[in-house]
Design a protein around this motif. Structure first.
Motif, PDB file in Angstrom:
ATOM      1  N   LEU A 193       0.855  -1.192   0.000  1.00  0.00           N
ATOM      2  CA  LEU A 193       0.000   0.000   0.000  1.00  0.00           C
ATOM      3  C   LEU A 193       0.890   1.241   0.000  1.00  0.00           C
ATOM      4  O   LEU A 193       1.931   1.255   0.664  1.00  0.00           O
ATOM      5  CB  LEU A 193      -0.862   0.041   1.262  1.00  0.00           C
ATOM      6  CG  LEU A 193      -2.111  -0.798   1.309  1.00  0.00           C
ATOM      7  CD1 LEU A 193      -2.836  -0.587   2.633  1.00  0.00           C
ATOM      8  CD2 LEU A 193      -3.037  -0.478   0.160  1.00  0.00           C
ATOM      9  N   ASP A 230       2.458   4.432   1.267  1.00  0.00           N
ATOM     10  CA  ASP A 230       2.686   4.943   2.627  1.00  0.00           C
ATOM     11  C   ASP A 230       2.465   3.900   3.718  1.00  0.00           C
ATOM     12  O   ASP A 230       2.309   4.255   4.888  1.00  0.00           O
ATOM     13  CB  ASP A 230       1.804   6.167   2.908  1.00  0.00           C
ATOM     14  CG  ASP A 230       2.072   7.309   1.952  1.00  0.00           C
ATOM     15  OD1 ASP A 230       3.251   7.519   1.604  1.00  0.00           O
ATOM     16  OD2 ASP A 230       1.105   7.970   1.536  1.00  0.00           O
ATOM     17  N   CYS A 231       2.407   2.603   3.340  1.00  0.00           N
ATOM     18  CA  CYS A 231       2.213   1.549   4.338  1.00  0.00           C
ATOM     19  C   CYS A 231       2.808   0.254   3.801  1.00  0.00           C
ATOM     20  O   CYS A 231       2.078  -0.673   3.423  1.00  0.00           O
ATOM     21  CB  CYS A 231       0.724   1.394   4.653  1.00  0.00           C
ATOM     22  SG  CYS A 231       0.423   0.346   6.077  1.00  0.00           S
ATOM     23  N   THR A 247      -0.851  -8.908   5.612  1.00  0.00           N
ATOM     24  CA  THR A 247      -0.409  -7.995   6.664  1.00  0.00           C
ATOM     25  C   THR A 247       0.496  -8.729   7.646  1.00  0.00           C
ATOM     26  O   THR A 247       0.552  -9.956   7.642  1.00  0.00           O
ATOM     27  CB  THR A 247      -1.605  -7.429   7.468  1.00  0.00           C
ATOM     28  OG1 THR A 247      -2.134  -8.457   8.309  1.00  0.00           O
ATOM     29  CG2 THR A 247      -2.667  -6.855   6.563  1.00  0.00           C
ATOM     30  N   ALA A 299      -2.619   3.350  13.028  1.00  0.00           N
ATOM     31  CA  ALA A 299      -2.274   4.004  11.757  1.00  0.00           C
ATOM     32  C   ALA A 299      -2.318   3.001  10.609  1.00  0.00           C
ATOM     33  O   ALA A 299      -2.837   3.309   9.524  1.00  0.00           O
ATOM     34  CB  ALA A 299      -0.890   4.649  11.852  1.00  0.00           C
ATOM     35  N   VAL A 300      -1.807   1.801  10.822  1.00  0.00           N
ATOM     36  CA  VAL A 300      -1.851   0.768   9.783  1.00  0.00           C
ATOM     37  C   VAL A 300      -3.296   0.359   9.513  1.00  0.00           C
ATOM     38  O   VAL A 300      -3.708   0.211   8.357  1.00  0.00           O
ATOM     39  CB  VAL A 300      -0.978  -0.445  10.173  1.00  0.00           C
ATOM     40  CG1 VAL A 300      -1.160  -1.592   9.185  1.00  0.00           C
ATOM     41  CG2 VAL A 300       0.489  -0.042  10.252  1.00  0.00           C
ATOM     42  N   ASN A 311      -5.871   2.199   9.818  1.00  0.00           N
ATOM     43  CA  ASN A 311      -6.476   3.291   9.041  1.00  0.00           C
ATOM     44  C   ASN A 311      -6.095   3.216   7.564  1.00  0.00           C
ATOM     45  O   ASN A 311      -6.917   3.496   6.693  1.00  0.00           O
ATOM     46  CB  ASN A 311      -6.099   4.647   9.630  1.00  0.00           C
ATOM     47  CG  ASN A 311      -6.818   4.913  10.930  1.00  0.00           C
ATOM     48  OD1 ASN A 311      -7.879   4.358  11.200  1.00  0.00           O
ATOM     49  ND2 ASN A 311      -6.238   5.757  11.760  1.00  0.00           N
ATOM     50  N   HIS A 312      -4.864   2.826   7.265  1.00  0.00           N
ATOM     51  CA  HIS A 312      -4.451   2.645   5.867  1.00  0.00           C
ATOM     52  C   HIS A 312      -5.269   1.527   5.214  1.00  0.00           C
ATOM     53  O   HIS A 312      -5.712   1.661   4.066  1.00  0.00           O
ATOM     54  CB  HIS A 312      -2.961   2.316   5.762  1.00  0.00           C
ATOM     55  CG  HIS A 312      -2.062   3.493   5.927  1.00  0.00           C
ATOM     56  ND1 HIS A 312      -1.983   4.511   5.002  1.00  0.00           N
ATOM     57  CD2 HIS A 312      -1.198   3.808   6.916  1.00  0.00           C
ATOM     58  CE1 HIS A 312      -1.102   5.405   5.408  1.00  0.00           C
ATOM     59  NE2 HIS A 312      -0.614   5.002   6.569  1.00  0.00           N
ATOM     60  N   ILE A 313      -5.451   0.434   5.940  1.00  0.00           N
ATOM     61  CA  ILE A 313      -6.247  -0.680   5.417  1.00  0.00           C
ATOM     62  C   ILE A 313      -7.689  -0.234   5.195  1.00  0.00           C
ATOM     63  O   ILE A 313      -8.291  -0.515   4.154  1.00  0.00           O
ATOM     64  CB  ILE A 313      -6.190  -1.896   6.363  1.00  0.00           C
ATOM     65  CG1 ILE A 313      -4.765  -2.451   6.429  1.00  0.00           C
ATOM     66  CG2 ILE A 313      -7.179  -2.977   5.936  1.00  0.00           C
ATOM     67  CD1 ILE A 313      -4.531  -3.471   7.540  1.00  0.00           C
ATOM     68  N   ARG A 314      -8.258   0.475   6.160  1.00  0.00           N
ATOM     69  CA  ARG A 314      -9.642   0.952   6.043  1.00  0.00           C
ATOM     70  C   ARG A 314      -9.793   1.905   4.853  1.00  0.00           C
ATOM     71  O   ARG A 314     -10.781   1.845   4.130  1.00  0.00           O
ATOM     72  CB  ARG A 314     -10.099   1.646   7.330  1.00  0.00           C
ATOM     73  CG  ARG A 314     -10.359   0.679   8.487  1.00  0.00           C
ATOM     74  CD  ARG A 314     -10.974   1.409   9.679  1.00  0.00           C
ATOM     75  NE  ARG A 314     -12.227   2.050   9.302  1.00  0.00           N
ATOM     76  CZ  ARG A 314     -13.414   1.424   9.256  1.00  0.00           C
ATOM     77  NH1 ARG A 314     -13.504   0.143   9.547  1.00  0.00           N
ATOM     78  NH2 ARG A 314     -14.496   2.092   8.922  1.00  0.00           N
ATOM     79  N   THR A 315      -8.824   2.772   4.651  1.00  0.00           N
ATOM     80  CA  THR A 315      -8.880   3.693   3.505  1.00  0.00           C
ATOM     81  C   THR A 315      -8.877   2.903   2.206  1.00  0.00           C
ATOM     82  O   THR A 315      -9.693   3.157   1.305  1.00  0.00           O
ATOM     83  CB  THR A 315      -7.697   4.682   3.555  1.00  0.00           C
ATOM     84  OG1 THR A 315      -7.803   5.462   4.748  1.00  0.00           O
ATOM     85  CG2 THR A 315      -7.678   5.580   2.337  1.00  0.00           C
ATOM     86  N   PHE A 316      -7.980   1.936   2.100  1.00  0.00           N
ATOM     87  CA  PHE A 316      -7.910   1.101   0.902  1.00  0.00           C
ATOM     88  C   PHE A 316      -9.241   0.383   0.667  1.00  0.00           C
ATOM     89  O   PHE A 316      -9.789   0.414  -0.444  1.00  0.00           O
ATOM     90  CB  PHE A 316      -6.768   0.091   1.035  1.00  0.00           C
ATOM     91  CG  PHE A 316      -6.741  -0.921  -0.065  1.00  0.00           C
ATOM     92  CD1 PHE A 316      -6.173  -0.619  -1.289  1.00  0.00           C
ATOM     93  CD2 PHE A 316      -7.306  -2.181   0.112  1.00  0.00           C
ATOM     94  CE1 PHE A 316      -6.168  -1.557  -2.323  1.00  0.00           C
ATOM     95  CE2 PHE A 316      -7.305  -3.114  -0.904  1.00  0.00           C
ATOM     96  CZ  PHE A 316      -6.739  -2.805  -2.125  1.00  0.00           C
TER      97      PHE A 316
END
Length: 156
Positions: free
Chosen positions: A111, A113-114, A128, A139-140, A142-147
């Motif tokens: 991802l 930035d992750c 993951t 924070a990680v 949140n990156h997954i949720r955004t994706f």
């Protein structure tokens, strides 16, 4: 003795694959619930169930209620090293766990930035670190949720 490979929804939105089974799995199959799973197991399982809820909850701020009331109506935990059939997103937690999936071909990329999370959107695959707070911080998550949100996972 029959092996129990999955716990949760028959047609889950998200399946989390883990290399080990929780205690009291036979009883949990009859009436799957996150509270019962957490009560019958260690703090380790509370962390796993909480992280699953944080990722899968339609409302990020409502993950506690989702975990306690709705988690296994929308998700599943699977313990066999093979992806389930259907339109689910497949989350394989941990590098050692991924090694069990001998015949899984994918084109997962990190991802943006992750870098610790890899995804193959075509196969609906999330790779993951093992689901533990030290490795999957908020924070990680949140990156997954955004994706997932960008792919209408939450019904947006």
């Amino acid at each position: 003795m029959t092996s129990i490979d999955c716990l949760g929804a028959a047609k889950p939105q998200l399946v989390l694959y883990l290399p080990h089974r929780p205690n009291a799995l036979a009883e949990l199959i009859k009436s799957p619930g996150s509270r019962e799973l957490m009560d019958a197991n260690s703090n380790h399982w509370r962390k796993i169930v909480t992280l699953l809820a944080k990722v899968a909850s339609p409302n990020a701020d409502d993950w506690r209620r989702f975990r306690d009331e709705d988690l296994f109506a929308h998700t599943a935990l699977c313990f066999a090293p093979a992806l389930t059939a259907g339109d689910s997103w497949h989350w394989i937690g941990g590098q050692q766990n991924l090694k069990r999936f001998n015949h899984l071909s994918h084109n997962a990329q990190p991802l943006p930035d992750c870098a610790c999370v890899h995804v193959d959107a075509e196969k609906r695959l999330l790779l993951t670190p093992y689901p533990d707070y030290r490795q999957l911080s908020n924070a990680v998550v949140n990156h997954i949720r955004t994706f997932l949100g960008e792919r209408s996972f939450y019904g947006n």
